[in-house]
Design a protein around this motif. Structure first.
Motif, PDB file in Angstrom:
ATOM      1  N   ALA A 294       0.636  -1.097   0.660  1.00 46.85           N
ATOM      2  CA  ALA A 294      -0.060  -0.270  -0.233  1.00 46.85           C
ATOM      3  C   ALA A 294       1.461   1.751  -0.110  1.00 46.85           C
ATOM      4  O   ALA A 294       2.128   1.147   0.649  1.00 46.85           O
ATOM      5  CB  ALA A 294      -1.094  -0.025   1.362  1.00 46.85           C
ATOM      6  N   GLU A 295       0.130   2.161  -0.581  1.00 51.59           N
ATOM      7  CA  GLU A 295       1.628   3.602  -0.452  1.00 51.59           C
ATOM      8  C   GLU A 295       0.118   4.175   0.838  1.00 51.59           C
ATOM      9  O   GLU A 295      -1.155   4.564   1.129  1.00 51.59           O
ATOM     10  CB  GLU A 295       0.679   4.308  -1.590  1.00 51.59           C
ATOM     11  N   VAL A 296       0.721   4.744   1.945  1.00 51.06           N
ATOM     12  CA  VAL A 296       0.987   5.874   3.177  1.00 51.06           C
ATOM     13  C   VAL A 296       0.723   7.474   2.686  1.00 51.06           C
ATOM     14  O   VAL A 296       1.816   7.628   2.684  1.00 51.06           O
ATOM     15  CB  VAL A 296       1.252   5.570   4.809  1.00 51.06           C
ATOM     16  N   GLN A 297      -0.380   8.000   2.479  1.00 51.41           N
ATOM     17  CA  GLN A 297      -0.231   9.525   2.749  1.00 51.41           C
ATOM     18  C   GLN A 297      -0.453   9.936   3.938  1.00 51.41           C
ATOM     19  O   GLN A 297      -1.781   9.566   4.385  1.00 51.41           O
ATOM     20  CB  GLN A 297      -1.178   9.780   1.534  1.00 51.41           C
ATOM     21  N   PRO A 298       0.179  10.750   4.600  1.00 50.22           N
ATOM     22  CA  PRO A 298       0.143  11.917   5.133  1.00 50.22           C
ATOM     23  C   PRO A 298      -0.990  12.983   4.962  1.00 50.22           C
ATOM     24  O   PRO A 298      -0.833  13.316   3.752  1.00 50.22           O
ATOM     25  CB  PRO A 298       1.453  13.093   4.978  1.00 50.22           C
ATOM     26  N   LEU A 299      -2.093  13.574   6.078  1.00 48.58           N
ATOM     27  CA  LEU A 299      -2.943  14.284   5.937  1.00 48.58           C
ATOM     28  C   LEU A 299      -2.860  15.264   6.923  1.00 48.58           C
ATOM     29  O   LEU A 299      -1.806  15.120   7.936  1.00 48.58           O
ATOM     30  CB  LEU A 299      -4.750  13.951   5.903  1.00 48.58           C
ATOM     31  N   ALA A 300      -3.330  15.965   7.096  1.00 42.87           N
ATOM     32  CA  ALA A 300      -3.610  16.893   8.277  1.00 42.87           C
ATOM     33  C   ALA A 300      -3.429  16.217   9.430  1.00 42.87           C
ATOM     34  O   ALA A 300      -4.115  15.169   9.636  1.00 42.87           O
ATOM     35  CB  ALA A 300      -4.447  18.151   7.839  1.00 42.87           C
ATOM     36  N   ASP A 301      -3.979  17.261  11.006  1.00 42.50           N
ATOM     37  CA  ASP A 301      -4.033  16.976  11.654  1.00 42.50           C
ATOM     38  C   ASP A 301      -2.784  15.211  12.936  1.00 42.50           C
ATOM     39  O   ASP A 301      -3.653  14.539  13.289  1.00 42.50           O
ATOM     40  CB  ASP A 301      -4.997  16.810  12.393  1.00 42.50           C
ATOM     41  N   GLY A 302      -2.045  14.910  11.421  1.00 37.84           N
ATOM     42  CA  GLY A 302      -1.551  13.744  12.342  1.00 37.84           C
ATOM     43  C   GLY A 302      -1.783  12.681  11.381  1.00 37.84           C
ATOM     44  O   GLY A 302      -1.701  11.326  12.433  1.00 37.84           O
ATOM     45  N   LEU A 303      -3.350  12.641  10.861  1.00 36.73           N
ATOM     46  CA  LEU A 303      -3.527  11.965  10.373  1.00 36.73           C
ATOM     47  C   LEU A 303      -2.908  11.594   8.937  1.00 36.73           C
ATOM     48  O   LEU A 303      -1.909  12.066   8.615  1.00 36.73           O
ATOM     49  CB  LEU A 303      -4.747  12.024   9.823  1.00 36.73           C
ATOM     50  N   TYR A 304      -3.038   9.532   8.633  1.00 37.93           N
ATOM     51  CA  TYR A 304      -2.656   9.344   7.387  1.00 37.93           C
ATOM     52  C   TYR A 304      -3.880   8.215   6.519  1.00 37.93           C
ATOM     53  O   TYR A 304      -4.399   7.803   7.374  1.00 37.93           O
ATOM     54  CB  TYR A 304      -1.985   8.477   7.664  1.00 37.93           C
ATOM     55  N   ARG A 305      -3.558   8.405   5.080  1.00 36.00           N
ATOM     56  CA  ARG A 305      -4.724   7.843   4.357  1.00 36.00           C
ATOM     57  C   ARG A 305      -3.570   6.574   3.740  1.00 36.00           C
ATOM     58  O   ARG A 305      -2.442   6.356   3.370  1.00 36.00           O
ATOM     59  CB  ARG A 305      -5.432   8.064   3.617  1.00 36.00           C
ATOM     60  N   VAL A 306      -4.646   4.694   4.365  1.00 34.96           N
ATOM     61  CA  VAL A 306      -3.660   4.045   3.382  1.00 34.96           C
ATOM     62  C   VAL A 306      -4.330   3.588   2.548  1.00 34.96           C
ATOM     63  O   VAL A 306      -5.667   3.636   2.108  1.00 34.96           O
ATOM     64  CB  VAL A 306      -3.526   3.153   4.164  1.00 34.96           C
ATOM     65  N   ILE A 307      -3.752   3.544   0.825  1.00 34.43           N
ATOM     66  CA  ILE A 307      -4.179   3.089  -0.047  1.00 34.43           C
ATOM     67  C   ILE A 307      -3.896   1.972  -0.534  1.00 34.43           C
ATOM     68  O   ILE A 307      -2.516   2.204  -0.901  1.00 34.43           O
ATOM     69  CB  ILE A 307      -3.978   4.175  -1.140  1.00 34.43           C
ATOM     70  N   TRP A 308      -4.183   0.910  -0.627  1.00 32.72           N
ATOM     71  CA  TRP A 308      -4.139  -0.936  -1.076  1.00 32.72           C
ATOM     72  C   TRP A 308      -3.786  -0.564  -2.680  1.00 32.72           C
ATOM     73  O   TRP A 308      -4.623   0.410  -3.584  1.00 32.72           O
ATOM     74  CB  TRP A 308      -5.275  -1.419  -0.349  1.00 32.72           C
ATOM     75  N   GLU A 309      -3.171  -1.221  -3.145  1.00 32.95           N
ATOM     76  CA  GLU A 309      -2.765  -1.957  -3.665  1.00 32.95           C
ATOM     77  C   GLU A 309      -3.465  -2.681  -4.723  1.00 32.95           C
ATOM     78  O   GLU A 309      -4.027  -2.571  -5.658  1.00 32.95           O
ATOM     79  CB  GLU A 309      -1.182  -1.664  -3.907  1.00 32.95           C
ATOM     80  N   ARG A 310      -3.954  -3.334  -4.171  1.00 27.15           N
ATOM     81  CA  ARG A 310      -5.654  -4.298  -4.088  1.00 27.15           C
ATOM     82  C   ARG A 310      -6.572  -4.395  -3.054  1.00 27.15           C
ATOM     83  O   ARG A 310      -6.044  -4.446  -1.765  1.00 27.15           O
ATOM     84  CB  ARG A 310      -5.332  -5.772  -4.401  1.00 27.15           C
ATOM     85  N   PRO A 311      -7.491  -4.195  -2.825  1.00 31.13           N
ATOM     86  CA  PRO A 311      -8.308  -4.127  -2.025  1.00 31.13           C
ATOM     87  C   PRO A 311      -8.243  -4.987  -0.964  1.00 31.13           C
ATOM     88  O   PRO A 311      -7.762  -6.348  -1.507  1.00 31.13           O
ATOM     89  CB  PRO A 311      -9.723  -3.833  -2.442  1.00 31.13           C
ATOM     90  N   GLN A 312      -8.222  -4.805   0.504  1.00 24.32           N
ATOM     91  CA  GLN A 312      -8.940  -5.657   1.725  1.00 24.32           C
ATOM     92  C   GLN A 312      -9.659  -5.837   2.122  1.00 24.32           C
ATOM     93  O   GLN A 312     -10.878  -5.087   2.122  1.00 24.32           O
ATOM     94  CB  GLN A 312      -7.247  -5.200   2.101  1.00 24.32           C
ATOM     95  N   LYS A 313     -10.344  -7.486   2.603  1.00 25.41           N
ATOM     96  CA  LYS A 313     -11.281  -7.501   3.111  1.00 25.41           C
ATOM     97  C   LYS A 313     -11.096  -6.751   4.786  1.00 25.41           C
ATOM     98  O   LYS A 313      -9.840  -7.302   5.735  1.00 25.41           O
ATOM     99  CB  LYS A 313     -11.570  -8.385   2.760  1.00 25.41           C
TER     100      LYS A 313
END
Length: 349
Positions: A294-313
């Motif tokens: 996955a790619e982990v992207q920084p957001l505001a306020d110390g949050l991160y968004r994890v974007i899977w290469e393939r969707p996970q269950k």
């Protein structure tokens, strides 16, 4: 001097035996479970090993920091992971502090994980244990540099079968307790912990908003659950989300369990990364989940968004997402409910 935290199980007992052959050690048994833990088995192990045993009562602190967290998380529609919090707050927090008060420089446990010091980075790093079936690095990702600098994991380079075989050979195995796979403070149905709390019933709705049943309280459900829903819809339905704000259990078909991305907060980085830049990692979303890229992207306020290469269950709010590169633990944090944009994050209590 090293204190060895001993539970009565074979892993911690063997860790104590192995260390005692080359180090000066004493055994430390923590009372955590409110229903009075029995130190009888640790005492027999201590006598067998010929090592002093100290008992520390942390039941009040365990109740305040772990059981309270567990209850409050369920009250907010989350599925908590008390072992992660216990390791951070109790075992490698308060118990480590007690060990130092008693004269130990470090605290050893029977965890299957490894810690190394990187002189170039000037940091302690956490790695998976050698045994992939027993690796417990997932539960340790929230440890601080101070804690990592003082822990010892003698079993990190061993396989479980090697530990058991040696424990049998030296006569230690029969003195230890059977290995438990359950949460230590739960006896029977975990729902009994909520008997004094008000969890009102509410609607069970499909992902498109159709009311198809009634639930008995959000505490009784978790993402991915199929049994116990009381639905007869002609095909299997699963819990997809717990909507605490509307007091609803959202259900869908198996395909609805898969997601492309999710939010993480309260991230603890063990390996130093630039907090403002995205990075790639293998991500594990629960203990028995096989990491996925996955790619982990920084957001505001110390949050991160994890974007899977393939969707996970069955990505489950309240559980923890841990970031890996091979055996190396980069760090990790708590999975947050998407609809609350991170504002419903569980505190450390």
């Amino acid at each position: 001097m090293i204190a060895v935290a001993i539970s009565g199980g074979v892993d911690s007992a063997f860790a104590a035996w192995a260390l005692s052959r080359t180090q000066k050690v004493f055994l430390l048994h923590g009372l955590f479970v409110p229903e009075a833990s029995d130190p009888e088995r640790p005492l027999r192990i201590a006598e067998f090993l010929g090592l002093p045993l100290r008992v520390v009562d942390l039941r009040r602190e365990f109740r305040e920091r772990v059981i309270r967290y567990f209850r409050e998380a369920y009250a907010r529609g989350l599925t908590p992971n008390p072992c992660v919090i216990c390791n951070r707050e109790i075992k490698f927090g308060l118990l480590l502090a007690k060990a130092r008060e008693l004269g130990a420089e470090r605290l050893a446990t029977g965890h299957y994980a490894r810690v190394v010091y990187d002189a170039n980075l000037k940091r302690y790093l956490l790695l998976k244990g050698r045994d992939p079936r027993k690796d417990q690095s997932y539960f340790l990702h929230q440890l601080s540099q101070e804690a990592l600098s003082r822990v010892v994991f003698p079993l990190g380079k061993l396989l479980k079968e090697e530990v058991v075989r040696e424990a049998v050979r030296i006569g230690l195995f029969n003195l230890t307790a059977p290995e438990s796979q359950e949460v230590c403070f739960i006896r029977g149905d975990y729902r009994e912990l909520f008997a004094d709390l008000d969890f009102p019933p509410g609607d069970i709705v499909t992902v498109d908003g159709r009311v198809v049943g009634r639930h008995r309280g959000l505490y009784a459900y978790t993402v991915g659950q199929r049994r116990g829903l009381g639905l007869r819809l002609g095909r299997p339905y699963y819990v997809v989300r717990l909507d605490a704000r509307r007091n609803r259990v959202v259900v869908g078909e198996k395909k609805d369990l898969f997601c492309r991305s999710f939010l993480v907060g309260g991230v603890n980085f063990i390996y130093p990364l630039d907090p403002g830049r995205p990075f790639r990692a293998e991500v594990r979303i629960r203990y028995r989940h096989r990491e996925a890229p996955a790619e982990v992207q920084p957001l505001a306020d110390g949050l991160y968004r994890v974007i899977w290469e393939r969707p996970q269950k069955a990505v489950t709010p309240g559980q923890f997402a841990v970031f890996y590169r091979g055996d190396l633990v980069l760090g990790g944090g708590e999975i947050l409910p998407e609809e609350d944009d991170g504002q419903d994050q569980v505190s450390s209590v």
